[in-house]
Design an enzyme around this catalytic site. Structure first.
Site, mmCIF file in Angstrom:
data_model
loop_
_atom_site.group_PDB
_atom_site.id
_atom_site.type_symbol
_atom_site.label_atom_id
_atom_site.label_comp_id
_atom_site.label_asym_id
_atom_site.label_seq_id
_atom_site.Cartn_x
_atom_site.Cartn_y
_atom_site.Cartn_z
ATOM 1 N N GLU A 1 -2.946 11.738 1.020
ATOM 2 C CA GLU A 1 -2.995 10.632 2.773
ATOM 3 C C GLU A 1 -3.188 11.655 4.041
ATOM 4 O O GLU A 1 -2.477 11.308 5.147
ATOM 5 C CB GLU A 1 -1.835 9.606 3.114
ATOM 6 C CG GLU A 1 -1.835 8.979 1.356
ATOM 7 C CD GLU A 1 -0.842 7.957 1.822
ATOM 8 O OE1 GLU A 1 -0.827 6.890 0.686
ATOM 9 O OE2 GLU A 1 0.475 8.613 2.474
ATOM 10 N N GLU B 1 -3.985 5.322 -4.671
ATOM 11 C CA GLU B 1 -2.897 4.398 -5.203
ATOM 12 C C GLU B 1 -2.580 3.605 -5.549
ATOM 13 O O GLU B 1 -3.453 3.023 -4.220
ATOM 14 C CB GLU B 1 -1.564 5.581 -4.318
ATOM 15 C CG GLU B 1 -2.068 6.692 -4.570
ATOM 16 C CD GLU B 1 -0.267 7.158 -3.251
ATOM 17 O OE1 GLU B 1 0.242 6.309 -2.631
ATOM 18 O OE2 GLU B 1 -0.410 8.703 -2.494
#
Length: 944
Positions: free
Chosen positions: A464, A549
């Site tokens: 991220e 995810e």
């Protein structure tokens, strides 16, 4: 004489807190060494492992993963770094010849260290993810050698804010180290920040010339009929004279019964200057139609052994190196249809269904046995990719070895996370670690350590987040693809692919960039909470082509709760109903500490456990949680598979397992017992799968293979709670093209006039020619507006079973073949609703009875019959294996590999399963295999 090769120095280590040792490293390795019988402060050490792992082993601190015991352990933020600075000591023998050279190797230390051998000191540089090699030739004794290492924690261990958070106060991000150790929303803080000698220590003996980090690369031509193996190796001459060497490369393939076939044997001569290094590139080795390596579900994981030896005139063999190697080509690009990253293996698209991985154990108690179990579990779930998350480890060669064996592709991230490196709350470390050169050194060394594994599919800069600009540019440059892997053409002007640092697989700057999530780095992964199962199939659930995810619940079985918490932790959540009708779960303090995810989301999702009725106690709660687990994760993967290539190219579940006793996002718990979600995933991710789209209620066939599915049929049958089959249909002419999803027909039973509020649905996809079942999928469903509370009185149904068991013991391993038969009578034709005249009830009856065991076949087998007077589905059956000799409350033997579990059988149906496990050392009596189920709460013994 010491033999050429490597010797591990794993056993026999001692450890002591540095502030409690009153001599220095020189004296420890000369005049004042501790012995195995030494008392305080010395204790038996865990190497490889961590300081905290050593303290736990010696019961100097409580088990941090049990209950709230982690709160009783001093955190490094409160104690200071010296408290977790430890000495590690061992002895070893190494009797070398005159021209032999000896190196001491540390494959990883966290974070910095000084090494003493026989009174000689070497300072090791910092960094958790780098190897250290020391030439100790001139300081060894002929017999006994003393080795002491003082290991210091990370420079910036940080503090843990009262509210916790992702990566604590983020100070750990200033170092090149694992970031999860300050705690996350799925783990408590690791008190020593993983300080220790956490990977293998070894002594390697060579002649004057040694082999360093060979690189193996395969290229393919003519539709994979022609292949070349490219090899470059660094050769180091330790002697003071120029050396002529013969460098040999041998490639072998293992045939049956351990017989090996030599595919290639090639020798080349080289001259290495005195105390010099050279990069030697072999002439490419040609292979005709090599056996290719394929990921799990696409084919076999064929591996060749590549051996390199270097010999010298007058000396003989100076060094040797061996690596299993798989011929395969991996490509990835952004798909024009979905916008997701699309992977191809050996030219074939692969639909990614995998999960996220942190590490095997939070105290770094890593072992080959544990890795083998971890990775086999993933293969058993029919997964094909593991993502090594950036806040965890650069995984170890043993991890990758078993990924090679079992066919799991690996996405490996470097040590950057958005939470710690510039995007967290509070914002910190916007420029990443303080030492960018150290980060890049560790990254390059990690690439050299792992690049020869066929399972390694992708390098990613961070989780991220992207690395700082200079690091990202350096990684982009260092990990650029060789021109062959861009153009599929290799000209005479091109350099050999094996001279690149890697050059064979893509580097992506971050987990939400370039074909992952929205591709632009916006927070567009997730969600991470309970969902209505049908929502996974809806077009609105997730917008983008590849979700790196997405997670949900992860409650283990009751035995695991009892094994990992004191009685205060056995209290189930309180269910608080709000004015809007939604229920909030309020867990006890221990569950909250272990990061429990509720089975409700007030305002969005009604409590899924209460759908089965209010749980009475821990056992009831955990059993109902398993029902939800199975449905939740099967629906997640079936929803993604339903849109294969039309909307999605892949999905990775957050997360596959927990490195501690956490209560969220896991297919198996830290004790290695599978949850029901394991088998829901296993069902949904099988290469050829029949499923019900829970949003449209269409029956679908998902074919992820490269072969067309033809001459197959689908049987659809509904079973009510009285054991009747009120609805059935057989689709006789079914076909599914390669790598396609085919809608077969709407499932209309819920729309019929007398549809039952709760019912069971069985789907079977089978070959018409011999009636063998290709895919079997069992659902329990309710009509709109209903729930599953009618299953509560169904528990009292006494369904008869017949179980036959055949057991074979190979060494300490038990291999069981078990057949379970629901012997309740089946009358398919009674009151059955047929959608057309083509339904074949005779065929339906044959399928239900197929595999049932006759009396004659029981000779020599153990047979158990469970009496019962009721007709119906034997619901949610689960095997477990137990030690009958232990005095512990938890009698389970773990791990156990089951070919299936948490399964159900309709009347007349039978199922054969395989169970494999190793008996505990010293056990005299046979282990006990138990079968429990919704209708069999107390269970019964089927073996032992």
């Amino acid at each position: 004489m010491a033999e050429i090769g490597k010797t591990l120095l794993d056993p026999g280590w001692l450890a002591a807190r540095s502030t409690e040792v009153d001599v220095d490293g020189v004296h420890l390795t000369t005049t004042n060494p501790p012995s195995l019988g030494s008392k305080f402060p010395w204790m038996e050490a865990v190497v490889p492992g961590t300081v905290l792992g050593t303290l736990v082993k010696n019961k100097a601190v409580p088990d941090p993963f049990y209950g709230l015991e982690n709160e009783a352990i001093t955190d490094i933020a409160d104690s200071g770094r010296d408290y977790y600075t430890f000495w590690f000591f061992t002895r070893f023998q190494c009797k070398r010849l005159l021209n032999q050279h000896v190196h001491l190797n540390f494959r990883a230390i966290n974070y910095s260290a000084e090494v003493y051998i026989n009174g000689h000191k070497t300072v090791l540089p910092k960094g958790m993810f780098r190897r250290h090699t020391l030439d100790v030739t001139d300081i060894l004794n002929p017999e006994n050698n003393l080795l002491a290492v003082i290991v210091h924690p990370p420079d910036h261990p940080g503090t843990i804010p009262p509210e916790g958070g992702q990566g604590g106060d983020h100070e750990i991000g200033k170092d090149v180290a694992a970031q999860y150790v300050e705690g996350w929303d799925w783990i408590c803080p690791i008190r020593d920040r993983n300080t220790g000698i956490w990977d293998e220590v070894s002594i390697s003996v060579t002649g004057p010339v040694r082999i360093v980090d060979p690189h193996l690369v395969s290229t393919f031509f003519d539709d994979y009929e022609r292949a070349y193996l490219h090899v470059t190796a660094e050769l180091e001459n330790k002697s003071t004279w120029s050396t002529e060497c013969s460098v040999n490369i041998q490639v072998t393939a293992e045939l049956e019964n351990g017989v090996c076939l030599v595919e290639h044997l090639q020798t080349e001569n080289v001259l290495i200057p005195a105390q010099g290094h050279i990069q030697h590139t072999f002439k490419p080795l040609f292979f005709y139609k090599p056996e290719l390596w394929w990921p799990n579900g696409m084919g076999k994981q064929n591996l060749y052994d590549v051996s390199i030896t270097v010999g010298m005139k007058g000396f003989g063999e100076s060094d040797s190196w061996m690596q299993p190697f798989g011929f395969r080509k991996i490509e990835s690009d952004i798909d024009s249809v979905t916008g997701g990253r699309l992977f191809k293996i050996n030219g074939e698209p692969i639909f990614i269904r995998g999960g996220n991985w942190i590490l095997s154990d939070g105290l770094l108690r890593l072992s080959k046995e544990r890795y083998r179990t971890d990775i086999k579990f993933h293969a058993d779930m029919n997964m094909n990719m593991i993502r090594c998350w950036g806040g965890g480890l650069a995984e170890r060669p043993d991890f990758y070895h078993f990924c090679d064996i079992y066919g799991l592709l690996v996405w490996q991230e470097f040590w950057i996370t958005g939470d710690v490196d510039g995007r967290g709350v509070p914002v910190s470390n916007p420029n990443g670690p303080l030492d960018h050169d150290l980060f890049l050194l560790c990254a390059r060394d990690t690439v050299k350590l792992l690049r020869n594994h066929p399972s390694l599919a992708l390098w990613v800069g961070g989780n991220e987040q992207v690395p700082p600009k200079d690091i990202n540019e350096a990684l982009t440059r260092d990990l650029r693809l060789h021109s062959y892997f861009k153009t599929q053409f290799l000209s005479d002007q091109d350099s050999d692919p094996s001279v690149y640092l890697d050059g064979t697989r893509d580097y992506i700057q971050g987990s939400m960039w370039d074909g992952f999530a929205d591709g632009k780095g916006n927070f567009s992964d997730g969600p991470y909470e309970i969902q209505y199962p049908e929502d996974f199939f809806r077009d609105t659930f997730y917008k983008f082509g590849f979700n790196p995810e997405v997670g949900s619940v992860g409650m283990p079985v009751a035995d695991t709760i009892r094994a990992t918490m004191p009685p205060e932790g056995w209290e189930i959540p309180l269910f608080k109903k709000g004015s809007d009708g939604f229920v909030e779960e309020v867990p006890n303090r221990m569950w909250d500490y272990h990061k429990y995810i509720p089975y409700s989301k007030p305002g969005k999702v009604h409590d899924q456990i209460l759908m089965y009725g209010a749980p009475e106690n821990l056992d009831d709660f955990c059993l109902k949680a398993q029902l939800v687990n199975y449905i939740q994760y099967r629906a997640l993967l079936e929803g993604w598979s339903s849109r294969m290539w039309t909307k999605y190219t892949g999905v990775l579940i957050w997360k596959n397992q927990n490195p501690w006793t956490g209560l969220r996002g896991q297919f198996y718990d830290h004790l290695l017992d599978q949850t029901a979600s394991f088998y829901g995933c296993r069902s949904a991710a099988e290469p050829v799968h029949v499923q019900l789209n829970l949003a449209s209620y269409f029956v679908e066939v998902v074919n992820t293979t490269s072969k067309e599915l033809s001459n197959v049929a689908i049987e659809v049958s509904v079973w009510d709670l009285d054991g009747n089959c009120p609805y059935s249909k057989v689709f006789k002419k079914v076909s599914a093209p390669p790598k396609k999803v085919v809608q077969i027909s709407e499932f209309k039973y819920p729309k019929t006039e007398n549809a039952k509020p709760v019912y069971f649905l069985l789907l079977k996809l089978y070959n018409v020619s011999d009636k063998t079942v290709i895919s079997r999928n069992f659902y329990w469903l309710h009509l709109p507006g209903q729930d599953y509370t009618q299953l509560e009185p169904y528990r009292k149904k006494q369904i008869p079973l017949k179980i036959t068991c055949n057991a074979v013991m190979i060494g300490p391993t038990y291999e069981l073949e078990i057949n379970v038969h629901n012997t309740s009578k089946v009358d398919v034709a009674k009151n059955v609703i047929q959608e057309d005249e083509k339904s074949d009830l005779g065929l339906l009856q044959k399928l239900f009875s197929r595999g049932s065991v006759s009396a004659d076949s029981n000779r020599g087998l153990k047979v158990v019959e469970v009496k019962g007077s009721d007709r119906g589905v034997a619901f949610f059956l689960r095997f477990s294996v137990h030690n009958t000799e232990t005095e512990k409350q938890d009698t389970r033997i773990l791990p156990v590999h089951y070919s299936d579990n948490y399964f159900s059988l309709v009347p007349g149906e039978s199922m054969s399963l395989k169970i494999s496990f190793a008996a505990p050392a010293g056990i005299k009596k046979s282990p006990r295999v138990m079968l429990r189920g919704w209708n069999y709460p107390h269970g019964f013994t089927v073996f032992g």
